[in-house]
Design a protein around this motif. Sequence first.
Motif, PDB file in Angstrom:
ATOM      1  N   LYS A 179      47.074 -11.852 -43.961  1.00  0.00           N
ATOM      2  CA  LYS A 179      46.335 -12.266 -45.161  1.00  0.00           C
ATOM      3  C   LYS A 179      44.938 -11.663 -45.153  1.00  0.00           C
ATOM      4  O   LYS A 179      44.405 -11.236 -46.186  1.00  0.00           O
ATOM      5  CB  LYS A 179      46.269 -13.794 -45.230  1.00  0.00           C
ATOM      6  N   GLU A 214      44.182  -8.916 -44.031  1.00  0.00           N
ATOM      7  CA  GLU A 214      44.333  -7.490 -44.345  1.00  0.00           C
ATOM      8  C   GLU A 214      44.931  -7.300 -45.749  1.00  0.00           C
ATOM      9  O   GLU A 214      45.431  -6.224 -46.074  1.00  0.00           O
ATOM     10  CB  GLU A 214      45.229  -6.821 -43.302  1.00  0.00           C
ATOM     11  N   ASN A 215      44.889  -8.394 -46.529  1.00  0.00           N
ATOM     12  CA  ASN A 215      45.394  -8.364 -47.906  1.00  0.00           C
ATOM     13  C   ASN A 215      46.878  -8.025 -47.982  1.00  0.00           C
ATOM     14  O   ASN A 215      47.339  -7.323 -48.888  1.00  0.00           O
ATOM     15  CB  ASN A 215      44.584  -7.370 -48.765  1.00  0.00           C
ATOM     16  N   ARG A 216      47.641  -8.524 -47.002  1.00  0.00           N
ATOM     17  CA  ARG A 216      49.097  -8.363 -47.020  1.00  0.00           C
ATOM     18  C   ARG A 216      49.719  -9.748 -47.026  1.00  0.00           C
ATOM     19  O   ARG A 216      49.393 -10.582 -46.176  1.00  0.00           O
ATOM     20  CB  ARG A 216      49.578  -7.590 -45.781  1.00  0.00           C
ATOM     21  N   ASN A 217      50.598 -10.021 -47.964  1.00  0.00           N
ATOM     22  CA  ASN A 217      51.257 -11.321 -48.039  1.00  0.00           C
ATOM     23  C   ASN A 217      52.583 -11.292 -47.288  1.00  0.00           C
ATOM     24  O   ASN A 217      53.508 -10.577 -47.673  1.00  0.00           O
ATOM     25  CB  ASN A 217      51.498 -11.722 -49.500  1.00  0.00           C
TER      26      ASN A 217
END
Length: 393
Positions: A231, A233-236
């Motif tokens: 999250k 790293e802006n990854r869901n």
Amino acid sequence: MEKIRKFIDKPIIKVLSGMRRAGKSTILLLIKDEVLNHVPDKNKIYLNFESIEFFTVNKAEALIEYLKPLIKDLTGKIYFFFDEIQFVENWEQVINGLRVDLDCDIYLTGSNSGLLSGDLASLLAGRYVEFEIQPFSFGEFIRCFDGKAVSREDLFSAFVKTGGMPFLKYFNLEEGPSFKYLNDVYNTVLVKDVLQYNSIRDVDIFNRILDYAMENIGHTFSANSIKNYFKNENRNVSADTVLNYLEYCSKAFIIKTVPRYDTAGKKVLKIDEKYYLTDHGFRQARGFSNTKDIERVLENIVYIELRSRGYEVTIGKVKDKEIDFIAKSENDVSYYQVAYNIGNESTREREFGVYKSIKDNFPKYVLSLDSMDFSQDGIIHKNLIDFLLEYGE
């Protein structure tokens, strides 16, 4: 081999499981060619489903048709050796049919523990025994280099970096070729036994999750902690995805999940488990430094050693403290703390002090690379290399 010998010629299917390239095929051939050397060759049927010869023998019906002419006129007991059987669709039905219809002894290998779930468990419940083939322990690794003018300490340093995959023997302790080989094996295991086997499409996320687990061996972490890491790293990524991917790696024998055991409540806890690698050499090959993270790598080595010796291993929870490992085998229990160096008094207090709350009389060990004996208050201190080399003496 000694464990397997006890089941040879018994009416029970022998399953050799373990990570790809850990030595399953070699042991299968040892049983076929050396242990059973008194059996006529025609009565020993060996099929390696990784071979080009058997690429089309990938379904139950094709396997039956292939076997029919081989067994048609045979007399006496037939010995079947099926290497990497998981490549045959519905193979368990064939194995069960052979077991029912013929006087035979069956040996299988497989590189995914899903092999022993589902239909196989139903069809063959109580009729098979599993042996997990581990990479070389340090005791086995050191015997590969008998006759070389290398100290056991230098060999241990090499083992810490490269691990114990058997084929490394041929690279003569050279790090470059060793890590190239480990990377190739790692990628093969991932592609064939995890990505393809489980139809995983998001390869990047999968690799990042596994890398996180590899970097953090011996650390307590949860699926949510990895989820939050992504999250940031802006990854869901959902917690379920994390748990599923780690489970796939466990089934391919890449990682081991180690539960915690509450010594006060006498129960296994299913939260904040730890993960270790079946072979720690893959970690170095993936770019993580085993020497920099030596404490955690030593833990990994001891964990796999205890498993290889036949112990069930958990992490001990003692109130707000932790024991590295509790090893159980039938009525035998022992405790282990692992450290790199305990020359410092405060380090000794930490490693020995955790045992103060344990009131039973089972053996308690502190393992480190120190040569001086720091045993105290009935707690045994052992040099870690001595400990690794003592088994089977």
